[in-house]
Design a protein around this motif. Sequence first.
Motif, short mmCIF file in Angstrom:
data_model
loop_
_atom_site.label_atom_id
_atom_site.label_comp_id
_atom_site.label_asym_id
_atom_site.label_seq_id
_atom_site.Cartn_x
_atom_site.Cartn_y
_atom_site.Cartn_z
N ASP A 13 0.72 -1.42 -0.06
CA ASP A 13 -0.04 -0.13 0.19
C ASP A 13 0.78 1.39 -0.01
OD1 ASP A 13 -2.77 -1.21 -0.09
OD2 ASP A 13 -2.38 -1.74 1.92
N VAL A 14 1.60 1.23 -1.15
CA VAL A 14 2.69 2.52 -1.22
C VAL A 14 2.06 3.78 -1.38
CG1 VAL A 14 4.64 0.88 -1.93
CG2 VAL A 14 3.19 2.02 -3.43
N THR A 15 0.79 3.74 -1.99
CA THR A 15 0.36 5.22 -2.29
C THR A 15 -1.27 4.84 -2.12
OG1 THR A 15 0.22 7.06 -3.67
CG2 THR A 15 0.04 5.13 -4.83
N THR A 16 -1.99 5.97 -2.55
CA THR A 16 -3.52 5.76 -2.45
C THR A 16 -4.10 4.42 -3.33
OG1 THR A 16 -3.82 8.33 -2.46
CG2 THR A 16 -5.77 7.11 -2.92
N ALA A 17 -4.89 3.83 -2.67
CA ALA A 17 -5.21 2.53 -2.98
C ALA A 17 -6.01 2.65 -4.20
CB ALA A 17 -6.39 1.71 -2.04
N ASP A 18 -6.58 3.46 -4.72
CA ASP A 18 -7.50 3.65 -6.05
C ASP A 18 -6.44 4.29 -7.10
OD1 ASP A 18 -7.84 5.88 -4.94
OD2 ASP A 18 -10.12 5.90 -5.22
N ASP A 19 -5.43 4.60 -6.77
CA ASP A 19 -4.60 5.21 -7.86
C ASP A 19 -4.00 4.14 -8.49
OD1 ASP A 19 -2.84 6.88 -9.27
OD2 ASP A 19 -1.70 7.81 -7.72
N TYR A 20 -4.68 3.69 -9.39
CA TYR A 20 -4.03 2.39 -10.18
C TYR A 20 -2.97 2.58 -11.07
CZ TYR A 20 -8.81 0.69 -8.42
OH TYR A 20 -9.75 0.45 -7.60
N ALA A 21 -3.25 3.88 -11.58
CA ALA A 21 -2.03 4.31 -12.64
C ALA A 21 -0.72 4.55 -11.70
CB ALA A 21 -2.45 5.35 -13.40
N GLY A 22 -0.83 5.20 -10.50
CA GLY A 22 0.13 5.52 -9.89
C GLY A 22 1.17 4.35 -9.18
N LEU A 23 0.11 3.36 -8.75
CA LEU A 23 0.52 2.22 -8.24
C LEU A 23 1.36 1.38 -9.45
CD1 LEU A 23 -2.27 0.93 -6.20
CD2 LEU A 23 -0.09 1.13 -5.35
N ALA A 24 0.75 1.36 -10.51
CA ALA A 24 1.31 0.82 -11.68
C ALA A 24 2.68 1.21 -11.88
CB ALA A 24 0.55 0.68 -13.14
N ARG A 25 2.86 2.54 -11.93
CA ARG A 25 4.12 3.25 -12.18
C ARG A 25 5.37 2.69 -11.24
NH1 ARG A 25 3.38 9.28 -10.84
NH2 ARG A 25 5.59 9.20 -10.98
N VAL A 26 4.89 2.30 -9.91
CA VAL A 26 5.88 2.14 -8.80
C VAL A 26 6.24 0.60 -9.20
CG1 VAL A 26 5.85 1.72 -6.35
CG2 VAL A 26 4.63 3.76 -7.17
N THR A 27 5.19 -0.10 -9.37
CA THR A 27 5.28 -1.55 -9.71
C THR A 27 6.30 -1.65 -10.73
OG1 THR A 27 3.30 -2.21 -8.89
CG2 THR A 27 4.22 -3.68 -10.03
N ALA A 28 6.06 -0.96 -11.87
CA ALA A 28 6.88 -1.31 -12.97
C ALA A 28 8.40 -0.73 -12.54
CB ALA A 28 6.57 -0.47 -14.21
N ALA A 29 8.43 0.21 -11.92
CA ALA A 29 10.03 0.86 -11.49
C ALA A 29 10.58 -0.01 -10.48
CB ALA A 29 9.59 2.29 -10.94
N LEU A 30 10.19 -0.79 -9.62
CA LEU A 30 10.83 -1.44 -8.80
C LEU A 30 10.91 -2.76 -8.81
CD1 LEU A 30 9.43 0.32 -5.52
CD2 LEU A 30 11.41 0.84 -6.75
N ASN A 31 12.08 -3.43 -8.28
CA ASN A 31 12.26 -5.11 -8.45
C ASN A 31 11.34 -5.67 -7.29
OD1 ASN A 31 14.12 -4.93 -10.49
ND2 ASN A 31 15.75 -4.50 -9.32
N THR A 32 11.39 -4.74 -6.09
CA THR A 32 10.57 -5.34 -4.96
C THR A 32 8.99 -5.54 -5.28
OG1 THR A 32 12.10 -4.16 -3.53
CG2 THR A 32 9.96 -4.70 -2.54
N PRO A 33 8.49 -6.58 -5.01
CA PRO A 33 7.10 -6.85 -5.45
C PRO A 33 6.26 -5.96 -4.56
CG PRO A 33 8.19 -8.91 -4.96
CD PRO A 33 9.16 -7.68 -4.56
N ILE A 34 5.49 -5.33 -5.06
CA ILE A 34 4.18 -4.45 -4.49
C ILE A 34 2.99 -5.13 -4.27
CG2 ILE A 34 2.96 -2.47 -4.99
CD1 ILE A 34 5.98 -1.81 -4.74
N ALA A 35 2.46 -4.98 -2.99
CA ALA A 35 1.28 -5.63 -2.68
C ALA A 35 0.41 -4.56 -2.28
CB ALA A 35 1.61 -6.36 -1.42
N GLY A 36 -0.92 -4.77 -2.66
CA GLY A 36 -2.00 -3.84 -2.55
C GLY A 36 -3.38 -4.59 -2.61
N GLY A 37 -4.43 -3.94 -2.03
CA GLY A 37 -5.86 -4.06 -2.23
C GLY A 37 -6.55 -4.03 -0.94
N GLU A 38 -6.08 -4.12 0.27
CA GLU A 38 -6.80 -3.96 1.60
C GLU A 38 -7.88 -2.97 1.73
OE1 GLU A 38 -4.84 -2.37 5.12
OE2 GLU A 38 -3.24 -3.56 4.31
N TYR A 39 -7.55 -1.81 1.07
CA TYR A 39 -8.32 -0.74 1.41
C TYR A 39 -9.58 -0.74 0.30
CZ TYR A 39 -4.78 1.24 4.37
OH TYR A 39 -3.82 1.37 5.36
#
Length: 384
Positions: A247-273
């Motif tokens: 949950d690195v940023t606002t939960a429904d900022d799907y485009a923003g989350l996708a930017r982070v996921t694409a940029a990092l090697n560390t897996p990104i988890a999200g969805g609890e909100y």
Amino acid sequence: MCRAHRLSRKTESITERGNPVKITGFEVTALNIPEDDPLANMPEEAGRMRPVVILRLRTDNGLEGIGVTFYGGKMTGSLKVAIEELSALTVGEDPLRIEHIVGKLRAGTGDSCGPGGTFTLALSAIDVALWDIKGKFLEQPLWKLLGGHRDRVPTYASGALRRGLTDDQTQQAAQTLLDKGFREMKTQMALPGNPSPEDELRRIRVIRDVIGPDIKLMCDINQRWRPEQAIDIGSRAEDVGLFWLEDVTTADDYAGLARVTAALNTPIAGGEYLWGIAPFRQMVEARSVDIVMVDIVRAGGVTQWMKIAGMAEAFNLPIVSHVMPEILVHVVAACPNGLTVEYMPWMLCLYEETPAVENGEMVLPDKPGLGLKFDEAAILSYKA
């Protein structure tokens, strides 16, 4: 006794209970339970309480299904009333027809009270109680009823390594978790105040120094960063070897989350909100996360959780739980893409017995339904 005869006797015992079974009543109770840290005894605020609501759904053949919900905060009284009003709509229904009942509850609100908010919080408690009844009626534990992929599930310690602790307290807590046999644990960044990236990284590095390189370490941000912060700090943290950033940023900022996921090697988890199932379609289609996390209360219960799990599997994504391990161990164990269970022991005090943790894994119960029974003395003492 031969196997065929045993199966015949079991079928007879189920039939003798009467079919169809009917819901005859319910009981809803608001509680205040301690928000402590039973894992490492390192609470951020001593004496803090958490309001929850419990449900008992009863049938004409003596079965009782239980459910728990929360997130009501100052509106917990309203949540209790919502559960009572919706539970009244289940009386006279066959509890084995869960989708039918869920549809009736939605229709009873004019289809205008969901998926977010009090309706879904109330629906979740009812849905869980219905599945508990179904498991008891069919004499099967819920995890087997839902698929039974495995009978042990990895679990990670959560709630002990919180951002409000000092570095020394965090290291003490991490060592305690190690001593208890946990092989996975979660901490937090987005520290209080206005920390620099190096201040943020210090927290996870002091934990890694204690636990060594082989323990899986997750880190929760709780939506507190902007996407560019997540990319900046997340890239600096690559050497720590986090199992995921959550949950690195606002939960429904799907485009923003996708930017982070694409940029990092560390897996990104999200969805609890997220609420209900539709937002998960948007999230996975946008490739916003590597790991899908579902909160059963916000999702709407076991029924919706399993639908989201199937959706995640279709996108080749693992799924993980959020809080309430005593219930969610069943759904994670049922799914082939279930990854790990969050061992957040907020609610364990409500029950006489909860699933055991052995060598960093939760052991699935053999008792029918959820395999849980409320501790009546605890319920009485926590009653709001």
